[in-house]
Scaffold this motif. Structure first.
Motif, PDB file in Angstrom:
ATOM      1  N   SER A   1       4.924  -8.993   4.245  1.00 45.69           N
ATOM      2  CA  SER A   1       4.522  -9.103   2.845  1.00 45.69           C
ATOM      3  C   SER A   1       3.140  -8.485   2.695  1.00 45.69           C
ATOM      4  O   SER A   1       2.345  -8.478   3.635  1.00 45.69           O
ATOM      5  CB  SER A   1       4.460 -10.570   2.411  1.00 45.69           C
ATOM      6  N   VAL A   2       2.864  -7.984   1.490  1.00 49.55           N
ATOM      7  CA  VAL A   2       1.558  -7.405   1.187  1.00 49.55           C
ATOM      8  C   VAL A   2       0.917  -8.239   0.082  1.00 49.55           C
ATOM      9  O   VAL A   2       1.591  -8.665  -0.849  1.00 49.55           O
ATOM     10  CB  VAL A   2       1.667  -5.916   0.789  1.00 49.55           C
ATOM     11  N   ARG A   3      -0.400  -8.460   0.215  1.00 51.98           N
ATOM     12  CA  ARG A   3      -1.094  -9.277  -0.784  1.00 51.98           C
ATOM     13  C   ARG A   3      -1.418  -8.447  -2.022  1.00 51.98           C
ATOM     14  O   ARG A   3      -1.899  -7.327  -1.930  1.00 51.98           O
ATOM     15  CB  ARG A   3      -2.389  -9.851  -0.195  1.00 51.98           C
ATOM     16  N   HIS A   4      -1.112  -9.033  -3.164  1.00 48.53           N
ATOM     17  CA  HIS A   4      -1.468  -8.472  -4.468  1.00 48.53           C
ATOM     18  C   HIS A   4      -2.209  -9.582  -5.207  1.00 48.53           C
ATOM     19  O   HIS A   4      -1.580 -10.517  -5.705  1.00 48.53           O
ATOM     20  CB  HIS A   4      -0.236  -8.054  -5.270  1.00 48.53           C
TER      21      HIS A   4
ATOM     22  N   LEU B   1       8.939  -1.368   8.128  1.00 45.58           N
ATOM     23  CA  LEU B   1       9.187  -1.308   9.565  1.00 45.58           C
ATOM     24  C   LEU B   1       8.100  -0.506  10.277  1.00 45.58           C
ATOM     25  O   LEU B   1       7.603  -0.918  11.335  1.00 45.58           O
ATOM     26  CB  LEU B   1      10.570  -0.713   9.848  1.00 45.58           C
ATOM     27  N   GLU B   2       7.695   0.617   9.711  1.00 51.63           N
ATOM     28  CA  GLU B   2       6.647   1.436  10.331  1.00 51.63           C
ATOM     29  C   GLU B   2       5.317   0.680  10.407  1.00 51.63           C
ATOM     30  O   GLU B   2       4.595   0.792  11.399  1.00 51.63           O
ATOM     31  CB  GLU B   2       6.455   2.738   9.551  1.00 51.63           C
ATOM     32  N   ILE B   3       5.011  -0.097   9.380  1.00 51.61           N
ATOM     33  CA  ILE B   3       3.766  -0.878   9.378  1.00 51.61           C
ATOM     34  C   ILE B   3       3.818  -1.937  10.479  1.00 51.61           C
ATOM     35  O   ILE B   3       2.864  -2.113  11.240  1.00 51.61           O
ATOM     36  CB  ILE B   3       3.522  -1.513   7.999  1.00 51.61           C
ATOM     37  N   LYS B   4       4.960  -2.630  10.605  1.00 50.08           N
ATOM     38  CA  LYS B   4       5.098  -3.644  11.656  1.00 50.08           C
ATOM     39  C   LYS B   4       5.024  -3.012  13.041  1.00 50.08           C
ATOM     40  O   LYS B   4       4.384  -3.565  13.942  1.00 50.08           O
ATOM     41  CB  LYS B   4       6.413  -4.408  11.495  1.00 50.08           C
ATOM     42  N   GLN B   5       5.660  -1.853  13.214  1.00 50.29           N
ATOM     43  CA  GLN B   5       5.609  -1.176  14.513  1.00 50.29           C
ATOM     44  C   GLN B   5       4.182  -0.766  14.860  1.00 50.29           C
ATOM     45  O   GLN B   5       3.742  -0.935  15.999  1.00 50.29           O
ATOM     46  CB  GLN B   5       6.530   0.048  14.515  1.00 50.29           C
TER      47      GLN B   5
ATOM     48  N   HIS C   1      -8.596  16.622   8.236  1.00 50.23           N
ATOM     49  CA  HIS C   1      -8.904  15.575   9.199  1.00 50.23           C
ATOM     50  C   HIS C   1      -7.788  14.540   9.210  1.00 50.23           C
ATOM     51  O   HIS C   1      -7.211  14.238   8.164  1.00 50.23           O
ATOM     52  CB  HIS C   1     -10.233  14.887   8.848  1.00 50.23           C
ATOM     53  N   PRO C   2      -7.481  13.982  10.390  1.00 50.42           N
ATOM     54  CA  PRO C   2      -6.460  12.930  10.429  1.00 50.42           C
ATOM     55  C   PRO C   2      -6.851  11.753   9.529  1.00 50.42           C
ATOM     56  O   PRO C   2      -8.020  11.410   9.416  1.00 50.42           O
ATOM     57  CB  PRO C   2      -6.446  12.495  11.900  1.00 50.42           C
ATOM     58  N   VAL C   3      -5.859  11.154   8.916  1.00 43.27           N
ATOM     59  CA  VAL C   3      -6.076  10.013   8.033  1.00 43.27           C
ATOM     60  C   VAL C   3      -6.142   8.750   8.880  1.00 43.27           C
ATOM     61  O   VAL C   3      -5.323   8.555   9.778  1.00 43.27           O
ATOM     62  CB  VAL C   3      -4.926   9.912   7.011  1.00 43.27           C
ATOM     63  N   LYS C   4      -7.123   7.899   8.608  1.00 42.29           N
ATOM     64  CA  LYS C   4      -7.240   6.600   9.277  1.00 42.29           C
ATOM     65  C   LYS C   4      -7.419   5.559   8.188  1.00 42.29           C
ATOM     66  O   LYS C   4      -8.453   5.516   7.531  1.00 42.29           O
ATOM     67  CB  LYS C   4      -8.409   6.581  10.258  1.00 42.29           C
ATOM     68  N   ILE C   5      -6.394   4.745   7.993  1.00 49.10           N
ATOM     69  CA  ILE C   5      -6.398   3.740   6.939  1.00 49.10           C
ATOM     70  C   ILE C   5      -6.483   2.369   7.604  1.00 49.10           C
ATOM     71  O   ILE C   5      -5.565   1.969   8.324  1.00 49.10           O
ATOM     72  CB  ILE C   5      -5.120   3.860   6.080  1.00 49.10           C
ATOM     73  N   GLN C   6      -7.590   1.660   7.379  1.00 45.80           N
ATOM     74  CA  GLN C   6      -7.804   0.344   7.979  1.00 45.80           C
ATOM     75  C   GLN C   6      -7.198  -0.729   7.083  1.00 45.80           C
ATOM     76  O   GLN C   6      -7.581  -0.853   5.917  1.00 45.80           O
ATOM     77  CB  GLN C   6      -9.290   0.069   8.166  1.00 45.80           C
ATOM     78  N   VAL C   7      -6.251  -1.487   7.634  1.00 49.02           N
ATOM     79  CA  VAL C   7      -5.637  -2.611   6.937  1.00 49.02           C
ATOM     80  C   VAL C   7      -5.722  -3.827   7.855  1.00 49.02           C
ATOM     81  O   VAL C   7      -6.154  -3.726   9.001  1.00 49.02           O
ATOM     82  CB  VAL C   7      -4.164  -2.313   6.557  1.00 49.02           C
ATOM     83  N   THR C   8      -5.287  -4.964   7.333  1.00 50.28           N
ATOM     84  CA  THR C   8      -5.234  -6.186   8.131  1.00 50.28           C
ATOM     85  C   THR C   8      -3.800  -6.701   8.151  1.00 50.28           C
ATOM     86  O   THR C   8      -3.158  -6.787   7.098  1.00 50.28           O
ATOM     87  CB  THR C   8      -6.157  -7.265   7.527  1.00 50.28           C
ATOM     88  N   VAL C   9      -3.306  -6.999   9.341  1.00 48.68           N
ATOM     89  CA  VAL C   9      -1.984  -7.598   9.503  1.00 48.68           C
ATOM     90  C   VAL C   9      -2.183  -8.893  10.293  1.00 48.68           C
ATOM     91  O   VAL C   9      -2.688  -8.856  11.417  1.00 48.68           O
ATOM     92  CB  VAL C   9      -1.004  -6.664  10.241  1.00 48.68           C
ATOM     93  N   ASN C  10      -1.839 -10.019   9.677  1.00 49.12           N
ATOM     94  CA  ASN C  10      -2.021 -11.332  10.318  1.00 49.12           C
ATOM     95  C   ASN C  10      -3.448 -11.500  10.844  1.00 49.12           C
ATOM     96  O   ASN C  10      -3.674 -11.895  11.986  1.00 49.12           O
ATOM     97  CB  ASN C  10      -0.997 -11.554  11.437  1.00 49.12           C
ATOM     98  N   ASN C  11      -4.413 -11.158  10.007  1.00 51.77           N
ATOM     99  CA  ASN C  11      -5.840 -11.301  10.315  1.00 51.77           C
ATOM    100  C   ASN C  11      -6.334 -10.396  11.439  1.00 51.77           C
ATOM    101  O   ASN C  11      -7.409 -10.622  11.976  1.00 51.77           O
ATOM    102  CB  ASN C  11      -6.194 -12.762  10.632  1.00 51.77           C
ATOM    103  N   GLN C  12      -5.560  -9.369  11.806  1.00 52.10           N
ATOM    104  CA  GLN C  12      -5.978  -8.421  12.822  1.00 52.10           C
ATOM    105  C   GLN C  12      -6.095  -7.033  12.194  1.00 52.10           C
ATOM    106  O   GLN C  12      -5.244  -6.626  11.410  1.00 52.10           O
ATOM    107  CB  GLN C  12      -4.989  -8.387  13.985  1.00 52.10           C
TER     108      GLN C  12
ATOM    109  N   GLY D   1      -8.099  -1.555   3.278  1.00 55.44           N
ATOM    110  CA  GLY D   1      -8.395  -2.885   2.788  1.00 55.44           C
ATOM    111  C   GLY D   1      -7.179  -3.722   2.444  1.00 55.44           C
ATOM    112  O   GLY D   1      -7.316  -4.909   2.146  1.00 55.44           O
ATOM    113  N   GLN D   2      -5.984  -3.140   2.499  1.00 55.54           N
ATOM    114  CA  GLN D   2      -4.791  -3.923   2.192  1.00 55.54           C
ATOM    115  C   GLN D   2      -4.620  -5.034   3.219  1.00 55.54           C
ATOM    116  O   GLN D   2      -4.981  -4.879   4.391  1.00 55.54           O
ATOM    117  CB  GLN D   2      -3.535  -3.054   2.206  1.00 55.54           C
TER     118      GLN D   2
END
Length: 91
Positions: free
Chosen positions: A58-61, A38-42, A15-26, A79-80
């Protein structure tokens, strides 16, 4: 929106992978387990987040953020939280 050049990882069951993250609260859905900054920003920009490719990512740790360079490959997981900010203009 899918394109012929889009790469999608598949999980153990095909099955295709779907990873839910948040970028700038979106909420942003990533489709690979390892991506460059770069791929994450794109991906975020393509999904309507207020992000440009020249922003610093930046990524939160815990309670701190670690810069992810455009060429840095990181493991992404659900959740990242990412923060992308415009470069400083000191002119």
């Amino acid at each position: 929106m899918s394109t012929a050049t889009e790469h999608t990882d598949h999980g153990a069951h095909g099955h295709p992978v779907k990873i839910q993250v948040t970028v700038n609260n979106q909420s942003v859905t990533l489709t690979e387990h390892r991506m460059t900054g770069l791929e994450i920003k794109q991906a975020a920009k393509n999904q309507g987040a207020a992000v440009e490719v020249d922003f610093q990512l930046s990524v939160r740790h815990g309670n701190r953020y670690e810069v992810v360079g455009d060429d840095d490959t990181i493991a992404v997981h659900t959740g990242q939280v990412f923060l992308a900010v415009a470069p400083d203009d000191n002119s």
